[in-house]
Scaffold this motif. Structure first.
Motif, PDB file in Angstrom:
ATOM      1  N   ALA A 166       0.818  -1.215   0.000  1.00  0.00           N
ATOM      2  CA  ALA A 166       0.000   0.000   0.000  1.00  0.00           C
ATOM      3  C   ALA A 166       0.847   1.259   0.000  1.00  0.00           C
ATOM      4  O   ALA A 166       0.454   2.271  -0.583  1.00  0.00           O
ATOM      5  CB  ALA A 166      -0.928  -0.001   1.219  1.00  0.00           C
ATOM      6  N   PHE A 167       1.999   1.208   0.666  1.00  0.00           N
ATOM      7  CA  PHE A 167       2.856   2.387   0.813  1.00  0.00           C
ATOM      8  C   PHE A 167       4.294   2.018   0.488  1.00  0.00           C
ATOM      9  O   PHE A 167       5.129   1.850   1.394  1.00  0.00           O
ATOM     10  CB  PHE A 167       2.751   2.953   2.236  1.00  0.00           C
ATOM     11  N   PRO A 168       4.618   1.886  -0.806  1.00  0.00           N
ATOM     12  CA  PRO A 168       5.989   1.524  -1.177  1.00  0.00           C
ATOM     13  C   PRO A 168       6.987   2.530  -0.604  1.00  0.00           C
ATOM     14  O   PRO A 168       6.779   3.737  -0.646  1.00  0.00           O
ATOM     15  CB  PRO A 168       5.956   1.592  -2.709  1.00  0.00           C
ATOM     16  N   GLY A 169       8.029   2.014  -0.031  1.00  0.00           N
ATOM     17  CA  GLY A 169       9.040   2.898   0.547  1.00  0.00           C
ATOM     18  C   GLY A 169       8.825   3.220   2.006  1.00  0.00           C
ATOM     19  O   GLY A 169       9.718   3.765   2.665  1.00  0.00           O
ATOM     20  N   LEU A 170       7.649   2.904   2.549  1.00  0.00           N
ATOM     21  CA  LEU A 170       7.373   3.181   3.954  1.00  0.00           C
ATOM     22  C   LEU A 170       7.368   1.882   4.756  1.00  0.00           C
ATOM     23  O   LEU A 170       6.842   0.867   4.307  1.00  0.00           O
ATOM     24  CB  LEU A 170       6.014   3.860   4.128  1.00  0.00           C
ATOM     25  N   THR A 171       7.948   1.947   5.935  1.00  0.00           N
ATOM     26  CA  THR A 171       7.844   0.857   6.890  1.00  0.00           C
ATOM     27  C   THR A 171       7.431   1.442   8.237  1.00  0.00           C
ATOM     28  O   THR A 171       7.615   2.634   8.498  1.00  0.00           O
ATOM     29  CB  THR A 171       9.169   0.094   7.047  1.00  0.00           C
ATOM     30  N   PHE A 172       6.886   0.588   9.091  1.00  0.00           N
ATOM     31  CA  PHE A 172       6.422   0.998  10.407  1.00  0.00           C
ATOM     32  C   PHE A 172       6.966   0.026  11.444  1.00  0.00           C
ATOM     33  O   PHE A 172       7.312  -1.118  11.125  1.00  0.00           O
ATOM     34  CB  PHE A 172       4.893   1.034  10.435  1.00  0.00           C
ATOM     35  N   LYS A 173       7.041   0.484  12.689  1.00  0.00           N
ATOM     36  CA  LYS A 173       7.572  -0.337  13.774  1.00  0.00           C
ATOM     37  C   LYS A 173       6.424  -0.956  14.565  1.00  0.00           C
ATOM     38  O   LYS A 173       5.688  -0.263  15.258  1.00  0.00           O
ATOM     39  CB  LYS A 173       8.441   0.518  14.708  1.00  0.00           C
ATOM     40  N   GLU A 174       6.239  -2.261  14.379  1.00  0.00           N
ATOM     41  CA  GLU A 174       5.195  -3.011  15.066  1.00  0.00           C
ATOM     42  C   GLU A 174       3.826  -2.329  14.954  1.00  0.00           C
ATOM     43  O   GLU A 174       3.199  -1.974  15.953  1.00  0.00           O
ATOM     44  CB  GLU A 174       5.577  -3.242  16.534  1.00  0.00           C
ATOM     45  N   PRO A 175       3.326  -2.143  13.733  1.00  0.00           N
ATOM     46  CA  PRO A 175       2.010  -1.509  13.556  1.00  0.00           C
ATOM     47  C   PRO A 175       0.882  -2.416  14.040  1.00  0.00           C
ATOM     48  O   PRO A 175       0.922  -3.636  13.847  1.00  0.00           O
ATOM     49  CB  PRO A 175       1.934  -1.273  12.051  1.00  0.00           C
ATOM     50  N   LEU A 176      -0.124  -1.801  14.661  1.00  0.00           N
ATOM     51  CA  LEU A 176      -1.235  -2.548  15.242  1.00  0.00           C
ATOM     52  C   LEU A 176      -2.600  -2.134  14.719  1.00  0.00           C
ATOM     53  O   LEU A 176      -3.585  -2.831  14.990  1.00  0.00           O
ATOM     54  CB  LEU A 176      -1.241  -2.381  16.772  1.00  0.00           C
ATOM     55  N   ALA A 177      -2.701  -1.016  14.025  1.00  0.00           N
ATOM     56  CA  ALA A 177      -4.016  -0.566  13.563  1.00  0.00           C
ATOM     57  C   ALA A 177      -3.845   0.442  12.448  1.00  0.00           C
ATOM     58  O   ALA A 177      -2.813   1.122  12.345  1.00  0.00           O
ATOM     59  CB  ALA A 177      -4.820   0.048  14.711  1.00  0.00           C
ATOM     60  N   LEU A 178      -4.880   0.548  11.607  1.00  0.00           N
ATOM     61  CA  LEU A 178      -4.981   1.581  10.573  1.00  0.00           C
ATOM     62  C   LEU A 178      -6.423   2.036  10.545  1.00  0.00           C
ATOM     63  O   LEU A 178      -7.348   1.215  10.544  1.00  0.00           O
ATOM     64  CB  LEU A 178      -4.546   1.041   9.213  1.00  0.00           C
ATOM     65  N   THR A 179      -6.624   3.356  10.534  1.00  0.00           N
ATOM     66  CA  THR A 179      -7.975   3.883  10.486  1.00  0.00           C
ATOM     67  C   THR A 179      -7.974   5.212   9.755  1.00  0.00           C
ATOM     68  O   THR A 179      -6.936   5.684   9.281  1.00  0.00           O
ATOM     69  CB  THR A 179      -8.554   4.029  11.918  1.00  0.00           C
ATOM     70  N   HIS A 180      -9.148   5.831   9.648  1.00  0.00           N
ATOM     71  CA  HIS A 180      -9.284   7.126   8.993  1.00  0.00           C
ATOM     72  C   HIS A 180     -10.121   8.025   9.882  1.00  0.00           C
ATOM     73  O   HIS A 180     -10.819   7.569  10.789  1.00  0.00           O
ATOM     74  CB  HIS A 180      -9.950   6.975   7.621  1.00  0.00           C
ATOM     75  N   ASP A 181     -10.049   9.335   9.625  1.00  0.00           N
ATOM     76  CA  ASP A 181     -10.879  10.266  10.390  1.00  0.00           C
ATOM     77  C   ASP A 181     -12.146  10.586   9.601  1.00  0.00           C
ATOM     78  O   ASP A 181     -12.422   9.978   8.572  1.00  0.00           O
ATOM     79  CB  ASP A 181     -10.089  11.529  10.769  1.00  0.00           C
ATOM     80  N   GLU A 182     -12.901  11.526  10.096  1.00  0.00           N
ATOM     81  CA  GLU A 182     -14.198  11.835   9.480  1.00  0.00           C
ATOM     82  C   GLU A 182     -14.164  13.137   8.680  1.00  0.00           C
ATOM     83  O   GLU A 182     -15.180  13.807   8.537  1.00  0.00           O
ATOM     84  CB  GLU A 182     -15.278  11.903  10.560  1.00  0.00           C
TER      85      GLU A 182
ATOM     86  N   PHE B 126       2.679  -7.017  11.230  1.00  0.00           N
ATOM     87  CA  PHE B 126       3.410  -6.604  12.428  1.00  0.00           C
ATOM     88  C   PHE B 126       4.901  -6.412  12.156  1.00  0.00           C
ATOM     89  O   PHE B 126       5.601  -5.716  12.888  1.00  0.00           O
ATOM     90  CB  PHE B 126       3.194  -7.653  13.516  1.00  0.00           C
ATOM     91  N   GLN B 127       5.394  -7.024  11.085  1.00  0.00           N
ATOM     92  CA  GLN B 127       6.799  -6.890  10.729  1.00  0.00           C
ATOM     93  C   GLN B 127       7.113  -5.544  10.075  1.00  0.00           C
ATOM     94  O   GLN B 127       8.277  -5.240   9.830  1.00  0.00           O
ATOM     95  CB  GLN B 127       7.207  -8.036   9.794  1.00  0.00           C
ATOM     96  N   GLY B 128       6.072  -4.734   9.779  1.00  0.00           N
ATOM     97  CA  GLY B 128       6.361  -3.364   9.373  1.00  0.00           C
ATOM     98  C   GLY B 128       5.747  -2.864   8.087  1.00  0.00           C
ATOM     99  O   GLY B 128       5.862  -1.677   7.768  1.00  0.00           O
ATOM    100  N   LYS B 129       5.068  -3.718   7.332  1.00  0.00           N
ATOM    101  CA  LYS B 129       4.491  -3.277   6.064  1.00  0.00           C
ATOM    102  C   LYS B 129       2.963  -3.323   6.119  1.00  0.00           C
ATOM    103  O   LYS B 129       2.358  -3.996   6.948  1.00  0.00           O
ATOM    104  CB  LYS B 129       4.980  -4.164   4.916  1.00  0.00           C
ATOM    105  N   ILE B 130       2.357  -2.594   5.187  1.00  0.00           N
ATOM    106  CA  ILE B 130       0.901  -2.539   5.079  1.00  0.00           C
ATOM    107  C   ILE B 130       0.525  -2.820   3.627  1.00  0.00           C
ATOM    108  O   ILE B 130       1.135  -2.280   2.695  1.00  0.00           O
ATOM    109  CB  ILE B 130       0.363  -1.177   5.533  1.00  0.00           C
ATOM    110  N   TYR B 131      -0.486  -3.652   3.448  1.00  0.00           N
ATOM    111  CA  TYR B 131      -0.863  -4.114   2.117  1.00  0.00           C
ATOM    112  C   TYR B 131      -2.344  -3.860   1.850  1.00  0.00           C
ATOM    113  O   TYR B 131      -3.156  -3.752   2.768  1.00  0.00           O
ATOM    114  CB  TYR B 131      -0.585  -5.620   1.975  1.00  0.00           C
TER     115      TYR B 131
END
Length: 420
Positions: A77-93, A409-414
């Motif tokens: 979903a975000f080529p080039g971006l990694t995250f440290k132990e991500p647990l959630a993804l959401t959006h605002d209103e 959890f290893q750092g990527k989002i798809y």
């Protein structure tokens, strides 16, 4: 054949899967602290509980008559971006094409879907949260339905042996000013695991909170069946007040029961409902409850429902003890030969994959498998394999258009795409 995953120590996350059918007697309990229980008068009418994004109408949530999955693939979903132990993804209103990624260590990043090569710190609780336990940290984030007007965001995090449910206010500048914190609710965590963590607003504008049974293994303190404990529950509160921490919805099932029964409780008898979600097309509240040593389960949550833990693990008898009556069995379960730590997801109503419309997408943290659960008109569940991956699936997420994301959890989002 999939390559074998390397499970590092921190990756036990929300998993009871790592707790076999015995109590974890070698775990050190956290220091005891007092439990806050604010006075909470009530003043709200009964309303449905399904979450509907504010910029989508009812036609977007029409359930098809049948389900036939296609072949799918994962896409970064975000080529080039990694995250440290991500647990959630959401959006605002708001109207912005932005998603927010929650890291266990206390950071929340905003990512623009129009320019997904950069991330910006939106909230920094890294110096606040306690991450000393594998399932502790910043565990949940939800935006108020009127976030565009009031800037309110709500988080679930651990600190000093307790869970904290707090509100912060975004005042137009990021990172969010930590001095705007308003603690709504806190409760003791006797062990470091099984903290739940998810937060979601229903269409009724009430905040729903997932709470695990307090940890160790087998619920040694019998919290899940105890209506005087916040643990092993789904809680429901009204946050639209400034005079108090929160209010109690008038139609909460244990409102006015008297004694020490907690009126915040919406459902109980849960082990570790790490992720739950609303299905607006069917008006369902769906919780994935992590199992002990044999069974992972999916529950259809009803107001006041008892889901059986720790007398039952799924549909199997688990613990000898006082009997319970009229508990609600899972709508679907699977054995540990298929996966050992269920990760709940969302019912898909996006536009990119017509074949998945109306299907509940979920996975397993240990096996990396992704499934679709389809409910017929009688709410009987039919399970379908979608993908067999090497991901450590800690969560799923939705953007404002209803497209689904898979958090590794290893750092990527798809994202998921239909094969051409």
């Amino acid at each position: 054949m999939k390559p074998v995953k390397l499970i590092v120590p921190l990756l036990a996350l929300m998993l009871a899967a790592c707790n076999v059918n015995q109590k974890d007697d070698d775990m050190e309990p956290l220091p005891p602290t007092g439990t806050e229980n604010p006075e909470t008068p009530v003043e709200e009418p009964e309303t449905p509980a399904a979450e509907t994004p504010s910029d989508r109408d009812d036609d977007d949530f029409t359930v098809p008559d049948s389900f036939q999955p296609e072949e799918y693939r994962l896409e970064d979903a975000f080529p080039g971006l990694t995250f440290k132990e991500p647990l959630a993804l959401t959006h605002d209103e708001t109207d912005e094409d932005t998603v927010y990624v929650v890291e266990r260590h206390g950071l929340v990043y905003s990512v623009s879907l129009e320019d997904s090569q950069e991330k910006a710190v939106y909230l920094d609780l890294s110096q606040v949260v306690d991450i000393s336990g594998q399932e502790m940290g910043l565990l949940g984030l939800a935006f108020h339905p009127q976030y565009k007007d009031n800037g309110y965001l709500f988080v679930n995090y651990t600190k000093e042996g307790k869970t904290f449910i707090s509100r912060f206010t975004h005042e137009g500048v990021s990172p969010v000013d930590l001095s705007t914190e308003k603690v709504l609710l806190s409760y003791d965590q006797p062990f470091s695991n099984h903290n739940g963590g998810s937060l979601l607003f229903g269409e009724d504008r009430y905040l729903y909170i997932a709470s695990g049974d307090g940890g160790s293994g087998g619920d040694p303190e019998d919290n899940a069946q105890n209506l005087e404990s916040y643990l092993g529950k789904l809680l429901r509160i009204d946050v639209d007040t400034e005079d108090q921490a929160y209010l109690l919805p008038e139609d909460n099932p244990f409102k006015g029961q008297g004694g020490n029964i907690l009126e915040e409780i919406y459902a109980y008898g849960l082990r570790n409902p790490w992720k739950f979600s609303f299905d607006p097309g069917r008006n369902l509240l769906i919780a994935a409850d992590v199992g002990q040593g044999e069974i992972e389960e999916i529950d259809l949550i009803e107001s006041g429902g008892n889901y059986g833990w720790n007398r039952f693990e799924g549909t199997s008898t688990y613990e000898e003890g006082s009997s319970i009556e009229n508990h609600i069995p899972p709508v679907y379960e699977y054995p540990h030969s298929e996966g050992k730590s269920i990760t709940g997801g969302f019912t898909y109503y996006g536009d990119d994959m017509d074949s998945l419309k109306g299907a509940y997408i979920y996975g397993d943290f240990i096996s990396g498998r992704i499934w679709a659960l389809w409910f017929d008109s009688d709410l009987k569940a039919e399970n379908h394999d979608l993908l067999d991956t090497d991901l450590m699936i800690s969560s799923f997420g939705l953007d404002k258009e209803g497209e689904i994301y898979i958090i590794d959890f290893q750092g990527k989002i798809y994202t998921m795409k239909e094969e051409d």
